[in-house]
Write an enzyme that holds these catalytic residues in place. Structure first.
Site, PDB file in Angstrom:
ATOM      1  N   HIS A  23      39.902 -13.847   9.046  1.00  0.00           N
ATOM      2  CA  HIS A  23      40.878 -13.345   8.073  1.00  0.00           C
ATOM      3  C   HIS A  23      40.143 -13.002   6.779  1.00  0.00           C
ATOM      4  O   HIS A  23      40.474 -13.522   5.707  1.00  0.00           O
ATOM      5  CB  HIS A  23      41.971 -14.381   7.752  1.00  0.00           C
ATOM      6  N   HIS A  79      50.547  -9.043  20.248  1.00  0.00           N
ATOM      7  CA  HIS A  79      50.469  -9.222  18.789  1.00  0.00           C
ATOM      8  C   HIS A  79      49.608  -8.086  18.238  1.00  0.00           C
ATOM      9  O   HIS A  79      48.608  -7.715  18.855  1.00  0.00           O
ATOM     10  CB  HIS A  79      49.829 -10.593  18.553  1.00  0.00           C
ATOM     11  N   ASP A  83      42.440  -8.793  15.400  1.00  0.00           N
ATOM     12  CA  ASP A  83      41.564  -9.572  16.273  1.00  0.00           C
ATOM     13  C   ASP A  83      41.976  -9.458  17.743  1.00  0.00           C
ATOM     14  O   ASP A  83      41.184  -9.785  18.629  1.00  0.00           O
ATOM     15  CB  ASP A  83      41.489 -11.042  15.843  1.00  0.00           C
ATOM     16  N   HIS A 226      42.888 -17.397  21.509  1.00  0.00           N
ATOM     17  CA  HIS A 226      41.662 -17.918  20.870  1.00  0.00           C
ATOM     18  C   HIS A 226      41.325 -19.265  21.506  1.00  0.00           C
ATOM     19  O   HIS A 226      42.197 -20.132  21.643  1.00  0.00           O
ATOM     20  CB  HIS A 226      41.883 -18.189  19.381  1.00  0.00           C
TER      21      HIS A 226
HETATM   22 FE1  FEO Z   1      47.341 -13.466  14.495  1.00  0.00          FE
HETATM   23 FE2  FEO Z   1      44.634 -14.200  16.350  1.00  0.00          FE
HETATM   24  O1  FEO Z   1      45.757 -13.128  15.357  1.00  0.00           O
END
Ligand code: FEO
Length: 396
Positions: A23, A79, A83, A226
């Protein structure tokens, strides 16, 4: 190279071993991260999410090694954050007519970021897509977990919940599954992720988990976007989220201070001494915010029942380090925690009042009006600090 997840599902993501900030500079990633993308090869071939754009070319090249891109029947974008969607433009250049399934809000975020008009198929909670072999995908909108566009995708038959960011961790590993990695490291990254990203949305977390559990479908795996896939007892991370979402705290008090000539540091240390004198069991940790990782400090705040913040007065306010962490704390909307402020000053001394007001606006129960020391703490001031610590231990 792809890795087998289960049945006809393959991981085709990217392990980012060298990532240290995420971020922009907002989130420290001491253990790197992964961007998980999944390829499902059933009657239809489905790609779920992609990777961060610096890895777009590498991702698409690797994907070509797994499947002829023309054979991908649909892409699911759970989403729109970069990323996970960053490699979409590169992928869609190769297969421009392939449908992209996502929420209506994801159409906005994807168009807003990439200015492309792909063949979007918007979905809502409960919508399904038949992918052949008796299996289907079921979509579940997850608004504000953690963007308005977020959703999860459930695959019947193999009972995999592709949860995107929810239940994830910034944790680089080649081992893919939760039962293969160091559990302490894993849980440290899980709680840090929750504390720093999901805390403001805790009421929604509880509601959404109840909704998903209410569907009564089996969940054999939670495949996050992730870190690791929860294969061994995936319910464990769901239970943790329920616990963390419920005004979570441990028997801990965190002291965060900034200092210019060590006066406020001395106060912090004497306050910690007072807490320990009053309560030998409570865990007390002390952080100079200017020398600490702010995301690790936020995690400590999340785990604490009370937070004491200290800053000298400078320019009629607080130090920039203290202002930064208080701004972050306010945005995270912690609930059910107590707080108080302290600090040294030379003449005007506004910092303590400002910090108390800030803490109150941030939703903390402020225990008292705080404590100030004029110039460097003398013996009497040291005694007051110890007493302040004792009272904080008793009141929290
Ligand atoms: Fe909200 Fe891993 O992106």
């Amino acid at each position: 190279m792809g890795k087998l997840v289960k049945g006809n599902v393959t991981w085709v993501g990217k392990v980012d071993w060298e990532l240290r900030k995420f971020h922009g500079n907002e989130y420290s990633t001491h253990r790197g991260s992964t961007y998980n993308s999944y390829l499902i090869r059933e009657g239809k071939n489905v790609l779920i999410d992609t990777v961060w754009d610096p890895f777009a070319k590498e991702f698409v090249e690797n994907l070509k090694g797994e499947i002829d891109l023309a054979d991908i029947d649909l892409v699911v974008a759970n989403h729109g954050e970069i990323d996970h969607s960053g490699a979409l433009p590169e992928l869609m250049r190769n297969i421009p007519d392939t449908p992209v399934y996502c929420t209506a809000n994801a159409v906005k975020s994807l168009k807003g970021q990439y200015h492309r008009d792909w063949d979007f198929h918007t979905v809502k909670t409960g919508d399904t897509v038949d992918i052949g072999n008796g299996k289907s995908l079921v979509f579940v909108e997850m608004p504000m977990l953690h963007w308005p566009d977020s959703m999860a995708t459930y695959m019947t038959g193999d009972s995999i919940l592709f949860s995107n960011d929810a239940f994830g961790q910034h944790y680089a590993t080649d081992l893919l599954f939760n039962d293969l990695v160091d559990r302490c490291e894993l849980m440290e990254e899980c709680i840090k992720y929750y504390a720093n990203i999901l805390t403001p949305f805790s009421p929604l977390v509880t509601k959404k988990i109840r909704e998903v559990l209410g569907l009564g479908v089996p969940i054999d795996m939670i495949a996050t976007s992730h870190g690791v896939i929860w294969r061994d007892n995936p319910a464990q991370i769901v239970e943790k989220y329920m616990e963390w979402a419920g005004e979570y705290s441990e028997d801990r008090i965190t002291i965060i201070y900034d200092t210019m000539w060590d006066g406020t540091r001395r106060m912090a240390e004497r306050i910690a001494e007072g807490i320990r004198e009053a309560d030998g069991k409570v865990t007390v940790k002390v952080f100079n915010i200017a020398k600490s990782d702010k995301n690790d400090v936020i995690t400590e705040v999340f785990r604490s029942k009370a937070v004491l913040v200290g800053s000298p007065t400078i320019g009629g306010g607080v130090t920039s380090g203290m202002a930064g962490i208080l701004e972050e704390i306010e945005g995270l909307r912690f609930r059910g925690k107590k707080a108080a402020a302290f600090g040294c000053y030379g003449w005007s001394g506004e910092a303590v009042k400002k910090m108390s007001g800030w803490l109150e606006r941030a939703g903390f129960q402020v225990m008292n009006e705080g404590i100030r020391c004029l110039w460097n703490p003398d013996e009497e001031a040291v005694h007051r600090c110890v007493q302040f610590g004792r009272e904080a231990a008793a009141g929290s």
